[in-house]
Write a protein that holds these residues in place. Structure first.
Motif, PDB file in Angstrom:
ATOM      1  N   LEU A  88       0.833  -1.204   0.000  1.00 22.20           N
ATOM      2  CA  LEU A  88       0.000   0.000   0.000  1.00 22.20           C
ATOM      3  C   LEU A  88       0.867   1.252   0.000  1.00 22.20           C
ATOM      4  O   LEU A  88       0.574   2.225  -0.725  1.00 22.20           O
ATOM      5  N   ASN A  89       1.933   1.255   0.798  1.00 22.12           N
ATOM      6  CA  ASN A  89       2.849   2.391   0.796  1.00 22.12           C
ATOM      7  C   ASN A  89       3.478   2.587  -0.582  1.00 22.12           C
ATOM      8  O   ASN A  89       3.598   3.727  -1.068  1.00 22.12           O
ATOM      9  N   SER A  90       3.893   1.502  -1.211  1.00 19.25           N
ATOM     10  CA  SER A  90       4.462   1.605  -2.554  1.00 19.25           C
ATOM     11  C   SER A  90       3.433   2.141  -3.541  1.00 19.25           C
ATOM     12  O   SER A  90       3.768   2.949  -4.421  1.00 19.25           O
ATOM     13  N   LEU A  91       2.192   1.690  -3.420  1.00 20.53           N
ATOM     14  CA  LEU A  91       1.136   2.171  -4.313  1.00 20.53           C
ATOM     15  C   LEU A  91       0.918   3.665  -4.154  1.00 20.53           C
ATOM     16  O   LEU A  91       0.791   4.405  -5.150  1.00 20.53           O
ATOM     17  N   ILE A  92       0.874   4.139  -2.911  1.00 16.96           N
ATOM     18  CA  ILE A  92       0.703   5.576  -2.672  1.00 16.96           C
ATOM     19  C   ILE A  92       1.867   6.358  -3.266  1.00 16.96           C
ATOM     20  O   ILE A  92       1.675   7.405  -3.904  1.00 16.96           O
ATOM     21  N   VAL A  93       3.078   5.846  -3.103  1.00 12.00           N
ATOM     22  CA  VAL A  93       4.257   6.548  -3.604  1.00 12.00           C
ATOM     23  C   VAL A  93       4.251   6.603  -5.129  1.00 12.00           C
ATOM     24  O   VAL A  93       4.444   7.664  -5.733  1.00 12.00           O
ATOM     25  N   VAL A  94       4.025   5.469  -5.787  1.00 11.67           N
ATOM     26  CA  VAL A  94       4.114   5.457  -7.248  1.00 11.67           C
ATOM     27  C   VAL A  94       2.982   6.272  -7.875  1.00 11.67           C
ATOM     28  O   VAL A  94       3.197   6.970  -8.879  1.00 11.67           O
ATOM     29  N   VAL A  95       1.788   6.228  -7.299  1.00 15.18           N
ATOM     30  CA  VAL A  95       0.679   7.015  -7.837  1.00 15.18           C
ATOM     31  C   VAL A  95       0.931   8.508  -7.624  1.00 15.18           C
ATOM     32  O   VAL A  95       0.712   9.333  -8.526  1.00 15.18           O
ATOM     33  N   GLY A  96       1.405   8.878  -6.431  1.00 15.38           N
ATOM     34  CA  GLY A  96       1.706  10.281  -6.169  1.00 15.38           C
ATOM     35  C   GLY A  96       2.817  10.812  -7.047  1.00 15.38           C
ATOM     36  O   GLY A  96       2.711  11.912  -7.621  1.00 15.38           O
ATOM     37  N   VAL A  97       3.890  10.037  -7.190  1.00 14.75           N
ATOM     38  CA  VAL A  97       5.008  10.465  -8.029  1.00 14.75           C
ATOM     39  C   VAL A  97       4.571  10.593  -9.477  1.00 14.75           C
ATOM     40  O   VAL A  97       4.855  11.587 -10.153  1.00 14.75           O
ATOM     41  N   LEU A  98       3.859   9.596  -9.999  1.00 18.26           N
ATOM     42  CA  LEU A  98       3.442   9.623 -11.395  1.00 18.26           C
ATOM     43  C   LEU A  98       2.494  10.781 -11.673  1.00 18.26           C
ATOM     44  O   LEU A  98       2.593  11.441 -12.724  1.00 18.26           O
ATOM     45  N   SER A  99       1.589  11.067 -10.750  1.00 22.08           N
ATOM     46  CA  SER A  99       0.639  12.164 -10.956  1.00 22.08           C
ATOM     47  C   SER A  99       1.359  13.497 -11.081  1.00 22.08           C
ATOM     48  O   SER A  99       1.092  14.283 -12.008  1.00 22.08           O
ATOM     49  N   VAL A 100       2.281  13.768 -10.164  1.00 20.81           N
ATOM     50  CA  VAL A 100       3.016  15.041 -10.222  1.00 20.81           C
ATOM     51  C   VAL A 100       3.932  15.070 -11.439  1.00 20.81           C
ATOM     52  O   VAL A 100       4.067  16.111 -12.105  1.00 20.81           O
ATOM     53  N   GLN A 101       4.565  13.960 -11.755  1.00 25.07           N
ATOM     54  CA  GLN A 101       5.443  13.920 -12.925  1.00 25.07           C
ATOM     55  C   GLN A 101       4.685  14.232 -14.200  1.00 25.07           C
ATOM     56  O   GLN A 101       5.180  14.980 -15.060  1.00 25.07           O
ATOM     57  N   LEU A 102       3.491  13.679 -14.358  1.00 28.12           N
ATOM     58  CA  LEU A 102       2.720  13.935 -15.575  1.00 28.12           C
ATOM     59  C   LEU A 102       2.303  15.400 -15.667  1.00 28.12           C
ATOM     60  O   LEU A 102       2.364  16.004 -16.746  1.00 28.12           O
ATOM     61  N   ILE A 103       1.893  15.981 -14.547  1.00 29.62           N
ATOM     62  CA  ILE A 103       1.476  17.386 -14.570  1.00 29.62           C
ATOM     63  C   ILE A 103       2.638  18.298 -14.946  1.00 29.62           C
ATOM     64  O   ILE A 103       2.529  19.148 -15.846  1.00 29.62           O
ATOM     65  N   THR A 104       3.765  18.119 -14.283  1.00 27.16           N
ATOM     66  CA  THR A 104       4.909  18.998 -14.540  1.00 27.16           C
ATOM     67  C   THR A 104       5.560  18.711 -15.890  1.00 27.16           C
ATOM     68  O   THR A 104       5.942  19.643 -16.612  1.00 27.16           O
ATOM     69  N   SER A 105       5.656  17.456 -16.254  1.00 21.43           N
ATOM     70  CA  SER A 105       6.375  17.099 -17.476  1.00 21.43           C
ATOM     71  C   SER A 105       5.582  17.433 -18.726  1.00 21.43           C
ATOM     72  O   SER A 105       6.154  17.904 -19.718  1.00 21.43           O
ATOM     73  N   VAL A 106       4.273  17.207 -18.715  1.00 23.07           N
ATOM     74  CA  VAL A 106       3.460  17.534 -19.886  1.00 23.07           C
ATOM     75  C   VAL A 106       3.481  19.038 -20.136  1.00 23.07           C
ATOM     76  O   VAL A 106       3.632  19.494 -21.282  1.00 23.07           O
ATOM     77  N   ALA A 107       3.353  19.834 -19.067  1.00 26.33           N
ATOM     78  CA  ALA A 107       3.379  21.289 -19.232  1.00 26.33           C
ATOM     79  C   ALA A 107       4.730  21.767 -19.746  1.00 26.33           C
ATOM     80  O   ALA A 107       4.807  22.571 -20.687  1.00 26.33           O
ATOM     81  N   ALA A 108       5.811  21.271 -19.158  1.00 22.32           N
ATOM     82  CA  ALA A 108       7.138  21.689 -19.588  1.00 22.32           C
ATOM     83  C   ALA A 108       7.440  21.224 -21.010  1.00 22.32           C
ATOM     84  O   ALA A 108       8.015  21.964 -21.817  1.00 22.32           O
ATOM     85  N   ALA A 109       7.051  19.998 -21.336  1.00 17.69           N
ATOM     86  CA  ALA A 109       7.320  19.471 -22.676  1.00 17.69           C
ATOM     87  C   ALA A 109       6.529  20.235 -23.734  1.00 17.69           C
ATOM     88  O   ALA A 109       7.048  20.503 -24.831  1.00 17.69           O
ATOM     89  N   TYR A 110       5.295  20.604 -23.440  1.00 22.57           N
ATOM     90  CA  TYR A 110       4.513  21.391 -24.399  1.00 22.57           C
ATOM     91  C   TYR A 110       5.139  22.754 -24.642  1.00 22.57           C
ATOM     92  O   TYR A 110       5.219  23.220 -25.786  1.00 22.57           O
ATOM     93  N   ALA A 111       5.605  23.392 -23.573  1.00 24.38           N
ATOM     94  CA  ALA A 111       6.246  24.695 -23.728  1.00 24.38           C
ATOM     95  C   ALA A 111       7.511  24.583 -24.572  1.00 24.38           C
ATOM     96  O   ALA A 111       7.772  25.424 -25.447  1.00 24.38           O
TER      97      ALA A 111
END
Length: 290
Positions: A88-111
Motif C-alpha cells: 500500500l505504501n508503494s502504491l501511494i508513492v508510485v501514484v503520487g510520483v506519477l501524478s506530479v510527474q505527468l502534470i509537470t512534465s506535460v506542461a514543460a514538454a509542451y512549452a
C-alpha cells in the motif's frame, strides 16, 4: 529455346528463397535465448516460492506435487511481516510520483515543443544535462533538507526527489513536436487557451507516450530501494522493497517464504505491464526525434 529459358526463369522466380527464412529463424532463435535468460530468474523465484525450502537447491527446477509448500510459504510471507501495508505504501508513492510527474512534465514538454520564448534552447539543454546526473548526486543535500524540515519518515520524503523527471520531459517533447502546428494555430483562432489545447488536443494524442512513461515510472519507483532506505526507518512507511529487506532480516535466509514475498511484490508490476503493453510498445516505437 526462348520458351525454355522463360520457363526456367519463371521457376527460379517462383522457387522460395531460403535466405530470408534462415535469417528469420536465426533472429527468432536469438530472441528466444535472450528471453529464456531474462525469464530464468523469475521461473526460479516462482518455483522456490512453492517448494519445500530443503528442495530449492538440491533440485532447483523440479516440481514434485507431493512436496509443494505453496500455502505455507505464502502464508508466512503475508503474516510474518505486514506485506499488505508495504505494498500500500508503494502504491501511494508510485501514484503520487506519477501524478506530479505527468502534470509537470506535460506542461514543460509542451512549452519546449510548441511555444517560442527566449532561452528555450538553453532550458532544453539543461533538461538533457539533467539526464546525465545520477540520482545519488543530489541525495545528500536533499536528505539534509528533509531532515531539517522534519519530513523524514513521510510519504512526501519518499516522493519529493522524483517530482521532476527530465526523461519524461524529453520523451513528451519529442512526441509533442510531431503534432501538427496548423491544428494548434486553428485551435488558438477558435479561442482555445493553451491549457485547453494541452488537455483537449495534445494529451489525447500522446496517450501511448504517456502510457510508456507510466510503465517506466511505476516500475522504477515500485522497485526503488536506495532512496527509501535513506529516508525511512519506521515500519509504517516502508515500501515493498524495503519491507522485503526487513522481512529477510527478521526471518533469516528462508528462501521459500522470501521468494513467496518477492513473487507477491513482483506480481502487480507484471499485471500493469500486461494491461499497458500495447500502449507501451506503441509509445516507445512511435516517439521519434524530429
Amino acid at each position: 529455346m526462348t520458351s525454355a529459358k522463360l520457363d526456367v526463369s519463371t521457376q527460379e522466380l517462383r522457387a522460395p528463397s531460403l535466405a530470408p527464412s534462415l535469417a528469420a529463424a536465426v533472429r527468432h532463435g536469438l530472441l528466444l535465448i535472450f528471453a529464456a535468460i531474462i525469464l530464468l530468474p523469475f521461473a526460479w523465484m516462482i518455483l522456490a516460492a512453492v517448494k519445500d525450502p530443503s528442495d530449492i537447491f538440491s533440485d532447483p527446477f523440479s516440481l514434485d506435487p507431493a512436496k509443494l509448500r505453496a500455502v505455507e510459504n505464502f502464508s508466512k510471507a503475508l503474516t510474518a511481516a505486514p506485506m499488505g501495508l508495504f505494498m500500500l505504501n508503494s502504491l501511494i508513492v508510485v501514484v503520487g510520483v506519477l501524478s506530479v510527474q505527468l502534470i509537470t512534465s506535460v506542461a514543460a514538454a509542451y512549452a519546449l515543443a510548441q511555444l517560442k520564448f527566449r532561452g528555450q534552447t538553453l532550458l532544453f539543454g539543461l533538461v538533457l544535462f539533467a539526464l546525465c546526473i545520477p540520482v545519488q548526486v543530489p541525495a545528500l543535500p536533499m536528505y539534509i533538507a528533509l531532515a531539517k524540515l522534519g519530513l523524514l519518515n513521510s510519504y512526501f520524503a519518499l516522493m519529493f526527489p522524483w517530482f521532476f523527471s527530465a526523461f519524461a520531459i524529453f520523451l513528451f517533447r519529442q512526441h509533442f513536436r510531431t503534432y501538427p502546428q496548423e491544428i494548434i494555430n486553428a485551435a488558438r483562432i477558435d479561442g482555445f487557451t493553451e491549457i485547453e489545447i494541452v488537455l483537449r488536443l495534445i494529451v489525447p494524442s500522446a496517450l501511448p507516450a504517456i502510457a510508456a512513461f507510466s510503465v517506466f515510472s511505476v516500475t522504477a519507483h515500485w522497485n526503488d530501494l536506495y532512496w527509501p532506505l535513506i529516508v525511512v526507518n519506521v515500519t509504517e512507511k516502508m515500501t515493498a522493497p524495503l519491507g522485503l529487506l526487513n522481512f529477510q532480516s527478521a526471518e533469516g535466509v528462508s528462501y521459500g517464504p522470501l521468494m513467496a514475498a518477492a513473487t507477491i511484490i513482483t506480481s502487480p508490476l507484471v499485471c500493469v505491464f500486461l494491461l499497458a503493453r500495447r500502449y507501451f510498445v506503441e509509445g516507445v516505437t512511435m516517439t521519434g526525434v524530429k
